[in-house]
Scaffold this active site. Sequence first.
Site, PDB file in Angstrom:
ATOM      1  N   ARG A 191      36.539 -65.875  36.124  1.00 50.81           N
ATOM      2  CA  ARG A 191      37.415 -65.666  37.265  1.00 50.81           C
ATOM      3  C   ARG A 191      38.406 -64.562  36.904  1.00 50.81           C
ATOM      4  NH1 ARG A 191      36.824 -69.553  41.050  1.00 50.81           N
ATOM      5  NH2 ARG A 191      36.091 -71.618  40.438  1.00 50.81           N
ATOM      6  N   THR A 194      43.778 -60.840  35.377  1.00 48.16           N
ATOM      7  CA  THR A 194      44.753 -59.833  35.808  1.00 48.16           C
ATOM      8  C   THR A 194      44.166 -58.904  36.874  1.00 48.16           C
ATOM      9  OG1 THR A 194      44.078 -58.353  34.015  1.00 48.16           O
ATOM     10  CG2 THR A 194      45.915 -59.848  33.583  1.00 48.16           C
ATOM     11  N   ASP A 252      44.132 -56.021  24.587  1.00 42.45           N
ATOM     12  CA  ASP A 252      42.734 -56.442  24.436  1.00 42.45           C
ATOM     13  C   ASP A 252      42.112 -55.598  23.318  1.00 42.45           C
ATOM     14  OD1 ASP A 252      40.380 -57.758  24.816  1.00 42.45           O
ATOM     15  OD2 ASP A 252      39.874 -56.813  26.730  1.00 42.45           O
TER      16      ASP A 252
END
Length: 492
Positions: A191, A194, A252
């Site tokens: 899902r 951000t 990330d």
Amino acid sequence: MQLEAVTIDIGTSRPLVLLNTVDADELGAHPLDRVRIEHDEETTTGIVKRTDELVEPGTIGVTEPLSRVRGTVDVTLAGKPRSVRYIRRKLDDVELQPHELETIVRHIHEDRLSDIELGAYASAVYTNGFSLDETKHLTEAMSDVGQRLTWDAPVIADKHSVGGVAGNCVTPVMVAIVTAAGLTMPKTSSRAVTSPAGTADVMEVFCDVEFTTDEIESIVTETNGCLVWGGGVDLSPVDDKIIRAENPLSIDPPGQLMASVLSKKRSAGSTHVVIDIPYGEGSKVESLVAARKLADDLKRVGDHLDMDVSCAITHGADPIGRGIGPVLEARDVLAVLEGDGPESLRLKSVRLANILLEHCGVDASAVDALESGRALEQFGRIVAAQNGDPDIKSSDLEPGAESTTVRAERSGIATRVDNRQLCDLARRAGAPLDTRAGLVIHRTASERVEDDDPLYTIHAETPAKLAEAEALADRLEPIQVRSKADALVERR
């Protein structure tokens, strides 16, 4: 110290314990210290929060993850887990050994680290990175925690995108094409975290996406594939906890990204994986050099895990498709399967599907699957198996009724389209929670634009959300329009 355990709801999924300051002082327990709780011949560890009001002296409040702790318990002060020492070593830029990485992963899985310690881990990896060997061992450790899916088929196809591009919903089209060609492709997707829509959010427009492992196996047996939410099954669950620590910092790092992607694929039983690496200004990977290095490292880690990984380096400076947001992206997906839809989404889906088919040794054409209608029919079968309407049409999917169109204030060329700003606008309009909210893009980079031409349309489900998005749009310029002369100056 003997205390009476009571369950207390403070809205957290962390294994916290609340101690009255009187009892905490007697134990010598400070905030974020650990206590060992012995109950019913079992020992549990909790992270301390001190309070003057929420629990009385002689009582220990336990949060929902520790709700099995009941009655009179023995509480003693416990030391910090070994993984904290290993996190500090990574903060000092020391390469971690396999057993140290395994310990960190296990303790994250067991919720033995506080939010601050987990944030320190994310910061250490972002600052100092992982070597390729560390990434290999971390990926292995992460996939060994949680469930592992197994399949009878010798080849299990899969696909992933490292993200960063608005509207990049090629996965449903790819799954329809690849499974129509006879391959098995049990696709678990995320899902939105951000972004304005994850693949699972888009698919939920059509059908259910939350299933048990047994239900997923049944769907795949019936249709060759599925498009489900990965959070519904326990595949590499540590990854989700690390992502929650990374999100507030908007980080990330490459090593963690590779471990995240490939641990999920290994846990899902994938044997042949195509990874989409979009690059360009505004994308997660901004340069071709960085994209090539990431592709090379992903292949090496895949080899270590006995997975056949192929990477597609794609243009990521522009959105893919025209819609941004669950319903708007779902409409683009279905339109492409129906033989129409945005050309950018169609071309990228076909390209990646052909790479995956060839990668798996299947002699089939993605274009043929689309033009013959087989992919659309196959998509309908998957939607039906996941409790949706297989006869739904793209024209049935209506965006939010509250809308406004932002227009060009000059003639010229669209010199730049900013993915991040477009995503920010779509989220401000309500996506992904408001499924019909989002944006429709009317112009892409390098296109000629005339004064008052539409650039993008904002859709919302409520006037208040539309007003918020409009206010943000006044401060942003997600689609830059410059005169030809100005554009030449900017390039120089």
